[in-house]
Design an enzyme around this catalytic site. Structure first.
Site, short mmCIF file in Angstrom:
data_model
loop_
_atom_site.label_atom_id
_atom_site.label_comp_id
_atom_site.label_asym_id
_atom_site.label_seq_id
_atom_site.Cartn_x
_atom_site.Cartn_y
_atom_site.Cartn_z
CB SER A 1 -8.86 -6.07 -1.93
OG SER A 1 -9.97 -6.54 -2.67
CE1 TYR B 1 -8.52 -11.06 0.20
CE2 TYR B 1 -10.18 -9.80 -1.00
CZ TYR B 1 -8.88 -10.25 -0.86
OH TYR B 1 -7.94 -9.87 -1.79
#
Length: 260
Positions: free
Chosen positions: A152, A165
């Site tokens: 990500s 995250y």
């Protein structure tokens, strides 16, 4: 339709997709199957896996199997890998797209609770390590293979509010490089894909973007002026799984529409 004549993934190549019944994972599985691979999808929900496998096989005409297991459990991962390997007698590529259930825990470093950190690091990092621990010796003995990890941009540039995250995905980026470095001697490659703003119709929808300042900002900084969809990622994943990428390892490829 059947695409077993594809030059990218010739008939016989076996691809294992973790999180294969999810929105993104099923897109990767469909793409690999359409490119000619025999696909095994993994996840926790047997009924959802079965339905997804049947849908993909019906769409591509290539055999798709499934194996249920929990990557957060060491014994469960070992059993899952055995089931995956026995499905076709080999695994050539692993696409690690499994994510924790539920949307990312919101919070900064001071407010994010311990359970949120564990919720991300267990499947995102330890799940990949456990899978590799059991699969790599088999893959090495069979001549090699590749791993494609879905990372990500929040693991590259901090995005306040999704700290657990983002840090987990940043760790996955470094883990990808360690995998490439340590397993390359066995002809096993490891690469990552960093998606940009992707509409998955689950956590991110066209309707949610105007209501979320971070998502709106991401769209404004995307050079192509649009959001992406899972199908924008699958071509890169298929390339990384293929022999066309035989000399590509340890790389993180951003698929973000030119976001600056």
């Amino acid at each position: 339709m059947s695409s077993t004549s594809s030059p990218l993934l010739p008939e016989g190549k076996v691809v294992f997709v973790t999180g294969g019944s999810g929105n993104l994972g099923s897109q990767f599985a469909t793409s690999m199957s359409a490119a000619g691979a025999r696909v095994v999808i993994g996840g926790r929900n047997v009924e959802r896996l079965r339905a997804t496998a049947e849908r993909i096989q019906g769409a591509t005409g290539n055999e798709v199997r499934y194996a249920a297991g929990d990557l957060t459990d060491a014994a469960g991962t070992a059993a899952l890998v055995e089931d995956v390997w026995s499905a076709f007698g080999r695994v050539d590529t692993v696409v690690n797209s499994a994510v924790p259930s539920g949307s990312p825990q919101q919070g900064d470093l001071l407010s994010t609770p311990d359970e949120a950190w564990l919720n991300f690091f267990d499947p995102v990092i330890l799940g990949v390590v456990r899978t590799g621990r059991h699969l790599v010796p088999k893959m090495a003995a069979a001549g090699g293979g590749s791993f494609v990890n879905i990372v990500s941009p929040t693991g590259i540039v901090p995005s306040p509010g999704v700290d657990a995250y983002g840090v987990a995905k940043g760790a996955l980026i470094m883990l990808t490089k360690y995998m490439a470095r340590e397993w390359g001697t066995w002809n096993i490659r490891a690469n990552g894909i960093a998606p940009g703003l992707i509409i998955d119709d689950q956590y991110v929808t066209p309707e949610s973007i105007p209501r979320n300042a971070a998502l709106s900002s991401a769209l404004e900084r995307t050079s192509l002026g649009r959001w992406g969809r899972p199908e924008d990622l699958v071509g890169v994943a298929t390339f990384l799984a293929s022999d066309a990428a035989a000399f590509v390892s340890g790389q993180i490829i951003s698929v973000d529409g030119g976001r600056f």
